[in-house]
Design a protein around this motif. Structure first.
Motif, PDB file in Angstrom:
ATOM      1  N   GLU A 163       0.424  -1.200  -0.165  1.00  0.00           N
ATOM      2  CA  GLU A 163      -0.168  -0.085   0.366  1.00  0.00           C
ATOM      3  C   GLU A 163       0.830   1.104   0.093  1.00  0.00           C
ATOM      4  N   MET A 164       0.441   2.409  -0.761  1.00  0.00           N
ATOM      5  CA  MET A 164       1.044   3.999  -0.126  1.00  0.00           C
ATOM      6  C   MET A 164       0.935   3.980   0.594  1.00  0.00           C
ATOM      7  N   ARG A 165       1.256   5.279   0.787  1.00  0.00           N
ATOM      8  CA  ARG A 165       1.033   6.412   1.484  1.00  0.00           C
ATOM      9  C   ARG A 165       1.737   7.871   1.771  1.00  0.00           C
ATOM     10  N   TYR A 166       0.943   8.813   1.868  1.00  0.00           N
ATOM     11  CA  TYR A 166       2.332   9.917   2.007  1.00  0.00           C
ATOM     12  C   TYR A 166       2.670  10.182   3.362  1.00  0.00           C
ATOM     13  N   ASP A 167       4.402  10.408   4.026  1.00  0.00           N
ATOM     14  CA  ASP A 167       4.608  10.340   4.383  1.00  0.00           C
ATOM     15  C   ASP A 167       4.960  11.663   5.082  1.00  0.00           C
ATOM     16  N   GLU A 168       4.866  12.636   5.934  1.00  0.00           N
ATOM     17  CA  GLU A 168       4.838  13.570   5.901  1.00  0.00           C
ATOM     18  C   GLU A 168       6.606  13.908   6.855  1.00  0.00           C
ATOM     19  N   VAL A 173       5.255   9.835  -1.032  1.00  0.00           N
ATOM     20  CA  VAL A 173       4.569   8.975  -1.077  1.00  0.00           C
ATOM     21  C   VAL A 173       5.540   7.938  -1.031  1.00  0.00           C
ATOM     22  N   TYR A 175       5.882   3.438  -0.653  1.00  0.00           N
ATOM     23  CA  TYR A 175       5.375   2.330  -0.326  1.00  0.00           C
ATOM     24  C   TYR A 175       5.299   1.388   1.258  1.00  0.00           C
ATOM     25  N   GLN A 176       4.590   0.422   1.640  1.00  0.00           N
ATOM     26  CA  GLN A 176       4.668  -0.232   2.814  1.00  0.00           C
ATOM     27  C   GLN A 176       4.363  -1.796   2.649  1.00  0.00           C
ATOM     28  N   THR A 179      -1.374  -3.346   5.929  1.00  0.00           N
ATOM     29  CA  THR A 179      -1.752  -3.545   7.095  1.00  0.00           C
ATOM     30  C   THR A 179      -3.527  -3.927   7.401  1.00  0.00           C
TER      31      THR A 179
END
Length: 199
Positions: A163-168, A173, A175-176, A179
């Protein structure tokens, strides 16, 4: 309609002959299946022969037959289906071809015959992993360039691999690993005592 299909079927059989492995006529439509080795030549003949004149490729898509008929299907796994239109003759045809190798599905590209196949073949490559030999720009179209796998394959996990998310902190962006825990959802059936008037 029946006379038109009769005429198309007769023309296909006369022009393509033994190159047609299977001809299916259902719901007012014709579908022909050809061998992978004949695919490019048949496609060119369908476009150029005076009796057929399929000038336009309307659609092309990939299929994964691995769970077809609840796994009872015994044949090649990956198929490409093209929908063709003859403006001159006012008729349509579905063309099917199966990739001979399930582990590395490769078919000829038909972009030199119908340039509209370009993005359709890229989509089939991206989603099913079907490789189109001779395609000049075969790369992912719908998934990210870093995506691993082919999401329309029947064995691809419905929850994905990453999954991907924005890391502050990193301001980008990332990938991890997924979860979300995979679970099977079974609907809860509620029956009232007098449901449907039955006692």
């Amino acid at each position: 309609m029946t006379q038109k299909l009769d005429n198309l079927q007769a023309a296909l059989e006369a022009v393509l002959g033994g190159k047609i492995k299977r001809l299916q006529r259902e719901l007012g439509e014709l579908t022909i299946t050809v061998a992978a080795a004949d695919y490019l030549e048949v496609a060119r003949t369908l476009r150029d022969h005076e009796a057929l004149k399929f000038e336009q490729l309307m659609d092309l898509c990939g299929l994964d037959y691995s769970t077809y008929k609840d796994g009872q299907y015994d044949g090649p796994r990956f198929c490409v289906v093209s929908h063709l239109l003859s403006l001159t003759k006012n008729w349509r045809l579905r063309l099917k071809v199966f990739a001979p190798d399930d582990d590395l599905p490769v078919l000829a590209s038909i972009t030199e015959i119908w340039n509209s196949a370009n993005w359709f073949e890229r989509e089939a490559f991206d989603l099913y992993g079907i490789i189109f030999d001779g395609h000049l720009d075969l790369r992912r179209l719908l998934t990210d360039y870093g995506f691993i796998g082919h999401p329309f394959r029947k064995d691809f996990p419905t929850w994905g691999n990453v999954e991907m998310r924005y890391d502050e902190e990193q301001k980008r962006v990332i990938y991890q690993p997924v979860t979300i825990e995979p679970r099977e959802i079974v609907p809860r059936v509620i029956r009232e005592d007098n449901y449907g008037g039955l006692h």
